[in-house]
Design a protein around this motif. Structure first.
Motif, PDB file in Angstrom:
ATOM      1  N   PHE A   1       0.556  -1.403   0.458  1.00 24.49           N
ATOM      2  CA  PHE A   1       0.104  -0.469   0.099  1.00 24.49           C
ATOM      3  C   PHE A   1       0.486   1.129   0.195  1.00 24.49           C
ATOM      4  O   PHE A   1       2.179   1.533   0.249  1.00 24.49           O
ATOM      5  CB  PHE A   1      -1.041   0.293   1.071  1.00 24.49           C
ATOM      6  CG  PHE A   1      -1.820  -1.343   1.611  1.00 24.49           C
ATOM      7  CD1 PHE A   1      -2.649  -1.057   0.359  1.00 24.49           C
ATOM      8  CD2 PHE A   1      -1.954  -1.822   2.520  1.00 24.49           C
ATOM      9  CE1 PHE A   1      -3.807  -2.415   0.561  1.00 24.49           C
ATOM     10  CE2 PHE A   1      -2.920  -2.592   2.286  1.00 24.49           C
ATOM     11  CZ  PHE A   1      -3.886  -2.966   1.395  1.00 24.49           C
ATOM     12  N   ASN A   2       0.037   2.400  -0.418  1.00 18.13           N
ATOM     13  CA  ASN A   2       0.608   3.767  -0.266  1.00 18.13           C
ATOM     14  C   ASN A   2       1.442   3.667   1.410  1.00 18.13           C
ATOM     15  O   ASN A   2       1.417   3.450   1.748  1.00 18.13           O
ATOM     16  CB  ASN A   2       0.434   4.512  -1.235  1.00 18.13           C
ATOM     17  CG  ASN A   2      -0.963   5.327  -0.815  1.00 18.13           C
ATOM     18  OD1 ASN A   2      -1.833   4.098   0.266  1.00 18.13           O
ATOM     19  ND2 ASN A   2      -1.670   6.202  -0.786  1.00 18.13           N
ATOM     20  N   LYS A   3       1.678   5.496   0.858  1.00 18.07           N
ATOM     21  CA  LYS A   3       1.831   5.730   3.016  1.00 18.07           C
ATOM     22  C   LYS A   3       1.043   6.262   3.086  1.00 18.07           C
ATOM     23  O   LYS A   3       0.556   6.159   4.348  1.00 18.07           O
ATOM     24  CB  LYS A   3       2.994   6.573   2.450  1.00 18.07           C
ATOM     25  CG  LYS A   3       3.608   6.722   3.828  1.00 18.07           C
ATOM     26  CD  LYS A   3       4.460   8.105   3.780  1.00 18.07           C
ATOM     27  CE  LYS A   3       4.777   8.903   5.046  1.00 18.07           C
ATOM     28  NZ  LYS A   3       4.293   9.089   6.074  1.00 18.07           N
ATOM     29  N   GLY A   4      -0.447   6.602   2.325  1.00 17.53           N
ATOM     30  CA  GLY A   4      -1.657   6.826   3.364  1.00 17.53           C
ATOM     31  C   GLY A   4      -2.242   5.724   4.379  1.00 17.53           C
ATOM     32  O   GLY A   4      -3.016   5.922   4.882  1.00 17.53           O
ATOM     33  N   PHE A   5      -1.397   4.828   3.666  1.00 20.68           N
ATOM     34  CA  PHE A   5      -2.550   3.210   5.163  1.00 20.68           C
ATOM     35  C   PHE A   5      -1.836   3.214   6.581  1.00 20.68           C
ATOM     36  O   PHE A   5      -2.774   3.761   6.858  1.00 20.68           O
ATOM     37  CB  PHE A   5      -2.093   1.785   3.888  1.00 20.68           C
ATOM     38  CG  PHE A   5      -2.390   0.622   4.629  1.00 20.68           C
ATOM     39  CD1 PHE A   5      -4.122   0.676   5.025  1.00 20.68           C
ATOM     40  CD2 PHE A   5      -1.655   0.086   5.642  1.00 20.68           C
ATOM     41  CE1 PHE A   5      -4.062  -0.733   5.347  1.00 20.68           C
ATOM     42  CE2 PHE A   5      -1.750  -1.203   6.316  1.00 20.68           C
ATOM     43  CZ  PHE A   5      -3.117  -1.992   6.448  1.00 20.68           C
ATOM     44  N   VAL A   6      -0.702   3.715   6.371  1.00 15.34           N
ATOM     45  CA  VAL A   6       0.087   3.810   7.509  1.00 15.34           C
ATOM     46  C   VAL A   6      -0.476   4.625   7.932  1.00 15.34           C
ATOM     47  O   VAL A   6      -0.844   5.154   9.124  1.00 15.34           O
ATOM     48  CB  VAL A   6       1.976   3.624   6.996  1.00 15.34           C
ATOM     49  CG1 VAL A   6       2.421   4.198   8.821  1.00 15.34           C
ATOM     50  CG2 VAL A   6       2.346   2.875   6.794  1.00 15.34           C
ATOM     51  N   ASP A   7      -0.213   6.118   7.630  1.00 15.13           N
ATOM     52  CA  ASP A   7      -0.744   7.470   8.237  1.00 15.13           C
ATOM     53  C   ASP A   7      -2.011   7.630   8.725  1.00 15.13           C
ATOM     54  O   ASP A   7      -2.589   8.762   9.736  1.00 15.13           O
ATOM     55  CB  ASP A   7      -0.212   8.647   7.304  1.00 15.13           C
ATOM     56  CG  ASP A   7       0.805   8.571   6.320  1.00 15.13           C
ATOM     57  OD1 ASP A   7       2.104   8.454   7.105  1.00 15.13           O
ATOM     58  OD2 ASP A   7       1.624   9.748   5.763  1.00 15.13           O
ATOM     59  N   ASN A   8      -2.847   7.089   8.065  1.00 17.43           N
ATOM     60  CA  ASN A   8      -3.770   7.105   8.673  1.00 17.43           C
ATOM     61  C   ASN A   8      -4.836   5.704   8.909  1.00 17.43           C
ATOM     62  O   ASN A   8      -6.325   5.275   9.516  1.00 17.43           O
ATOM     63  CB  ASN A   8      -5.343   7.383   7.195  1.00 17.43           C
ATOM     64  CG  ASN A   8      -4.550   8.569   6.609  1.00 17.43           C
ATOM     65  OD1 ASN A   8      -5.457   9.733   7.087  1.00 17.43           O
ATOM     66  ND2 ASN A   8      -4.256   8.305   5.374  1.00 17.43           N
ATOM     67  N   TYR A   9      -4.279   4.825   8.966  1.00 18.27           N
ATOM     68  CA  TYR A   9      -4.251   3.601   9.781  1.00 18.27           C
ATOM     69  C   TYR A   9      -4.626   3.667  11.523  1.00 18.27           C
ATOM     70  O   TYR A   9      -4.620   4.693  12.617  1.00 18.27           O
ATOM     71  CB  TYR A   9      -3.277   2.931  10.183  1.00 18.27           C
ATOM     72  CG  TYR A   9      -3.140   1.400  11.049  1.00 18.27           C
ATOM     73  CD1 TYR A   9      -3.625  -0.024   9.873  1.00 18.27           C
ATOM     74  CD2 TYR A   9      -2.724   1.019  12.129  1.00 18.27           C
ATOM     75  CE1 TYR A   9      -3.804  -0.370  10.778  1.00 18.27           C
ATOM     76  CE2 TYR A   9      -2.868  -0.342  12.104  1.00 18.27           C
ATOM     77  CZ  TYR A   9      -3.022  -0.669  11.994  1.00 18.27           C
ATOM     78  OH  TYR A   9      -3.169  -2.627  12.889  1.00 18.27           O
TER      79      TYR A   9
END
Length: 181
Positions: free
Chosen positions: A112-120
């Motif tokens: 996944f892109n960083k958006g997955f981690v940042d909004n987890y």
């Protein structure tokens, strides 16, 4: 009081015996769980979304239009898009993009892109819904038995998570699959 305890033990023993004997075939061997019903040959995706309380995953089946190929990438894109049936709730942050999936030796490496981690979403229930919605959706494909999560090509490292994505590989979790009431 002593009679109640004895009665409770007897009832518990009988229920345990009934349960165990119901799980055995006539020859005494244990029944294996039935395999996942794979409807991909019919052009149908099986997706898993959270219920209202984030206690269980609920199935949503979707027929693909126009002869689109049923593939793990298509299933995850639909999962990211979110549910189309009421009573089901998205489990993956909207800012998430699927970069790629590599399938090797029955493992799916989901990037996944960083958006997955940042909004987890942290918290045991939210995390279980996110992880196992992906895992259970992907293990509907016969070539996938386990899932490893990546972000931007690297193992996830989410501070505060109940899971250690750097080392954990996830397998299907049937216990989280609920039914509609």
């Amino acid at each position: 009081m002593k009679k109640i305890k004895v009665l409770a033990l007897v009832v518990t023993g009988l229920l345990t015996f009934a349960f165990v004997s119901g799980c055995l075939e006539d020859d005494g061997t244990k029944l294996e769980p039935s395999p996942v019903k794979n409807r991909h040959d019919e052009g149908i995706l099986t997706l898993y979304f959270a219920d209202q309380d984030a206690n269980f995953l609920l199935v949503e089946e979707r027929a693909l239009e126009g002869g689109a190929e049923v593939a793990p990438e298509v299933a995850l894109s639909a999962l990211i898009e979110g549910p189309k049936i009421g009573g089901r709730f998205a489990t993956i942050p909207k800012e998430t993009e699927l970069l790629d999936i590599e399938i090797k030796d029955e493992f799916a490496y989901v990037n996944f892109n960083k958006g997955f981690v940042d909004n987890y979403m942290l918290g045991s229930a939210a995390e279980a819904m996110t992880i196992y919605s992906v895992v259970n959706t992907l293990t509907e494909f016969k070539e996938i038995k386990s899932v490893k999560f990546l972000s931007e090509g690297k193992s996830l490292d989410i501070i505060g998570s109940n899971f250690d994505f750097r080392v954990q590989v996830f397998e299907r979790n049937e216990d989280l699959i609920g039914s509609e009431r």
